[in-house]
Every structure is written in structure tokens, then in C-alpha cells.
Design an enzyme around this catalytic site. Structure first.
Site, PDB file in Angstrom:
ATOM      1  N   LYS A  33      90.642 -52.041  -7.256  1.00  0.00           N
ATOM      2  CA  LYS A  33      89.499 -52.062  -6.329  1.00  0.00           C
ATOM      3  C   LYS A  33      89.456 -50.801  -5.469  1.00  0.00           C
ATOM      4  O   LYS A  33      88.373 -50.301  -5.157  1.00  0.00           O
ATOM      5  CB  LYS A  33      89.557 -53.319  -5.449  1.00  0.00           C
ATOM      6  CG  LYS A  33      89.257 -54.585  -6.236  1.00  0.00           C
ATOM      7  CD  LYS A  33      88.984 -55.768  -5.344  1.00  0.00           C
ATOM      8  CE  LYS A  33      88.547 -56.960  -6.177  1.00  0.00           C
ATOM      9  NZ  LYS A  33      88.254 -58.149  -5.393  1.00  0.00           N
TER      10      LYS A  33
ATOM     11  N   LYS B   3      87.856 -57.552 -16.802  1.00  0.00           N
ATOM     12  CA  LYS B   3      87.491 -58.936 -16.499  1.00  0.00           C
ATOM     13  C   LYS B   3      86.063 -59.036 -15.955  1.00  0.00           C
ATOM     14  O   LYS B   3      85.566 -58.096 -15.323  1.00  0.00           O
ATOM     15  CB  LYS B   3      88.492 -59.564 -15.536  1.00  0.00           C
ATOM     16  CG  LYS B   3      88.281 -59.215 -14.097  1.00  0.00           C
ATOM     17  CD  LYS B   3      89.053 -60.151 -13.174  1.00  0.00           C
ATOM     18  CE  LYS B   3      88.651 -59.885 -11.741  1.00  0.00           C
ATOM     19  NZ  LYS B   3      88.139 -61.012 -11.025  1.00  0.00           N
TER      20      LYS B   3
ATOM     21  N   LYS C  84      82.421 -60.497 -10.008  1.00  0.00           N
ATOM     22  CA  LYS C  84      81.249 -60.596  -9.112  1.00  0.00           C
ATOM     23  C   LYS C  84      80.789 -59.220  -8.654  1.00  0.00           C
ATOM     24  O   LYS C  84      79.628 -58.993  -8.444  1.00  0.00           O
ATOM     25  CB  LYS C  84      81.621 -61.318  -7.812  1.00  0.00           C
ATOM     26  CG  LYS C  84      81.983 -62.734  -7.895  1.00  0.00           C
ATOM     27  CD  LYS C  84      82.141 -63.228  -6.443  1.00  0.00           C
ATOM     28  CE  LYS C  84      83.098 -64.378  -6.364  1.00  0.00           C
ATOM     29  NZ  LYS C  84      84.424 -63.998  -5.860  1.00  0.00           N
TER      30      LYS C  84
END
Ligand code: AQP
Length: 329
Positions: free
Chosen positions: A115, A197, A200
Site C-alpha cells: 500500500k 488480489k 476495494k
């Protein structure tokens, strides 16, 4: 909770639209566990603010996560549902655990690395510290089992490490929780890139099937999903990551085994397979959304308030015990 049942704890961030990865990888197994365990399901709003959220939308996103829980089959009469920021013991314990965690523990966390990569200049300290807050969430409730998707397994492992380290330094305090990962579906991959993956916060909406996607939009996403070379419908994560991912979704939504599906589609190409899967996904979403849109915000607020009342004494009792061990009380 005075009974002999084991306790499970898990949560979802209200960080955007939930997708079928959240549902198939995590929430589905919670539903099945409700009769056997004391279940505590949190909406982890403090985790969500580790990245930017829109304050105008955020309170609704919190309610919407609860609606997803209910539409999935979580029963508030059987399970406790509450909002993390309602119980300040979470952040208090997180601070204490910060003083037990090492930088070297957190430097290993792969989710942070992934991230942070996207936003190198503005990555928050909160995002780095996310796993410690998650450890606090889990450890406050004497949790036995944490059912999560595969991406969260490393964070549960950290919670175990911190609990053990605290116990070694200050005496037996925390139960050591176990992670529970589904055999199939623990990592649903992106439809646009089966090597990453489903997420969202993906930049493209083609990455995921949101639980609130219009069924027609969702069927188009399936027909446009990336496939592998060749034409065989075969589960092989290495050679055929895209088809393996679609087979997993198909299997979980239809209750048919992957072997059954391989036989069913052995002489058929990707087109037929995707068309059938698109129909299954569309039907699932239609059913799911009928329930999802039937819930009223005020009823959801009440469920959250009830939940907070139930967990508050448990959390503060655990925190008091920790403070005593540290010599703070
Ligand atoms: N792709 C996935 N496959 C299976 N399980 C998944 N989970 C998330 N993505 C997948 C599981 O869903 C639960 C709730 O996730 P979260 O809200 O804590 O967020 P996350 O793990 O960081 O993943 P998201 O949903 O993609 O959110 P963003 O993009 O905001 O990071 C967890 O049990 C998780 O393992």
C-alpha cells in the site's frame, strides 16, 4: 459472555465498496460460525482512516458495512456487531502494544509495503501501525479464532507475537489467537489482473465485483474478465491464474466443486464458461441486494449501539488488567 463457547473476532474496514472477495474470503465463514462460537464482528473505522476517506460519505460507509453483514446472514441476535471507534479501549491498548512491538516486526508487513508503494510521499504513520491496532482489536476480547482472508494472516501472526511477548514480559495476560483461513477462496484475485488480489482500493472498477454492483454491470465485468492462454477450463493457479480464479468464484457461489466444474466444461471454451458464471454472479447479486437495500439506517444505528454496550465492559476489563500488569494502576 459466560459460556463454554470459543470466541471469534473479525472485522471489515468501511473503506469503500465491499467486493465478492471480502464476502467469499471472509464474511461467508463468519455466517457459518455463528451457532458454534461467541461471535464479535467489528466495523473497523479507525483502520479505514489510515488512508484518506471522504468525511461526507464515511458515516454512511460505516452503516453500509453492517448492511453487508446482515445481508450475508450475520444475525445480530446471535452475533455482536459494533463500531471500533465507539470503544476507546482499542486505541488505548494499541498504544500499549506499540510499546511492545518492534519496528522490525512492522517492517516485515507485506500489506504495508504494497500500500505504501502507491503513495510513497504521503503514507501515514497510521497505515504503518495498522497491524498493532488490529492486534489490540483481537486481544481485547480473549479471542480464540480470527477468521480472515489470506491477506490478513500475517497481521494475525503479529497479534500472536505481541501477545506472547507481552505475556513473557508481564505475566500471563492475553490468550494467543489462532488464524482461520478458508481452504478455497481465501484470496480472490482481481478480474483485470489475476496475479493481484481483488481490492476495494483498486484503481479500476474492472478489478472487482462490488456487492452493490448492478447485476448487469457485474455480468459484463465477468465476460470481460482477463483469461489465460489456451482454451481449457482447468484449475492450475500457476499456469492458469485467471481461469483458476473464475473457477473458485463459480464453485463458491454455486456450491459445485471445482472438479465437477472442470468436468462440466471440459469440451467447452471460455465463452460458454464465462456466460454461465456471469449468470450465477448476476443471480447472486440480485438476491443479495434485495436484502441489502431492505435495511434502514436507523435500525443499523441501533444494532451498533447495542453491540457497543455489550462489548464495552469486556474491552475495559481487559484493558484494566493490562494496565495493572504494567503498573499503571
Ligand atoms: N481479494 C480477497 N480475497 C479474499 N478475502 C479478502 N479480503 C479482502 N480482500 C480479499 C478479506 O476481507 C476481509 C475484510 O477486508 P478489509 O476490509 O480488512 O480490507 P483489506 O484486507 O485491506 O482488503 P480490501 O477489501 O481489498 O480493502 P482495501 O483495498 O481497502 O485494502 C478481511 O478478512 C480480508 O482478509
Amino acid at each position: 459472555m459466560i459460556n463454554n463457547k470459543k470466541t471469534i473476532f473479525s472485522g471489515v474496514q468501511p473503506s469503500g465498496i465491499l467486493h465478492i472477495g471480502n464476502y467469499l474470503g471472509a464474511i461467508v465463514q463468519w455466517v457459518e460460525m455463528q451457532n458454534q462460537y461467541n461471535c464479535i464482528f467489528c466495523v473497523v473505522d479507525y483502520h479505514a482512516i489510515t488512508v484518506k476517506q471522504d468525511p461526507k460519505k464515511f458515516s454512511q460507509q460505516i452503516l453500509d458495512v453492517v448492511k453487508i453483514y446482515l445481508a450475508s446472514g450475520i444475525n445480530p441476535d446471535k452475533s455482536i456487531i459494533f463500531q471500533q471507534s465507539d470503544i476507546s479501549a482499542h486505541t488505548e491498548l494499541a498504544w500499549i502494544l506499540n510499546c511492545v512491538a518492534y519496528m522490525t516486526d512492522l517492517n516485515r508487513m507485506t500489506q504495508f509495503k504494497e500500500k505504501a508503494e502507491k503513495n510513497k510521499e504521503t503514507v501515514s504513520v497510521g497505515l504503518y501501525d495498522y497491524p498493532v491496532l488490529m492486534a489490540a482489536d483481537i486481544l481485547l476480547y480473549n479471542t480464540d479464532i480470527v477468521p480472515v482472508g489470506e491477506d490478513q494472516a500475517q497481521h494475525v501472526e503479529l497479534a500472536r507475537t505481541l501477545a506472547q511477548r507481552f505475556n513473557n514480559q508481564f505475566g500471563e495476560t492475553f490468550k494467543i489467537p489462532e488464524v482461520m483461513i478458508k481452504k478455497i477462496g481465501a484470496r480472490i484475485m482481481g478480474l483485470d489482473d489475476p496475479t493481484k488480489k481483488m481490492s476495494k482500493s483498486a484503481t479500476s472498477v474492472a478489478n472487482y465485483i462490488a456487492l452493490t454492483d448492478d447485476p448487469i454491470v457485474a455480468t459484463k465485468k465477468i465476460t470481460r474478465a482477463v483469461t489465460d492462454s489456451g482454451s481449457e477450463i482447468k484449475y492450475d493457479k500457476k499456469a492458469k491464474p485467471a481461469i483458476s480464479n473464475l473457477l473458485t468464484i463459480y464453485s463458491l457461489l454455486s456450491n459445485k466443486s471445482i472438479e465437477e466444474l472442470e468436468i462440466k466444461y471440459q469440451d467447452k471454451g471460455y465463452g460458454v464458461f464465462k456466460k454461465d458464471l456471469a449468470e450465477i454472479v448476476g443471480n447472486f447479486l440480485s438476491q443479495f441486494q434485495k436484502k441489502y437495500y431492505s435495511f434502514k439506517d436507523n435500525d443499523i444505528r441501533e444494532i451498533l449501539q447495542q453491540g457497543s454496550k455489550l462489548v464495552e465492559p469486556i474491552a475495559f476489563k481487559a484493558l484494566k488488567n493490562v494496565k495493572e500488569k504494567l503498573g499503571l494502576l
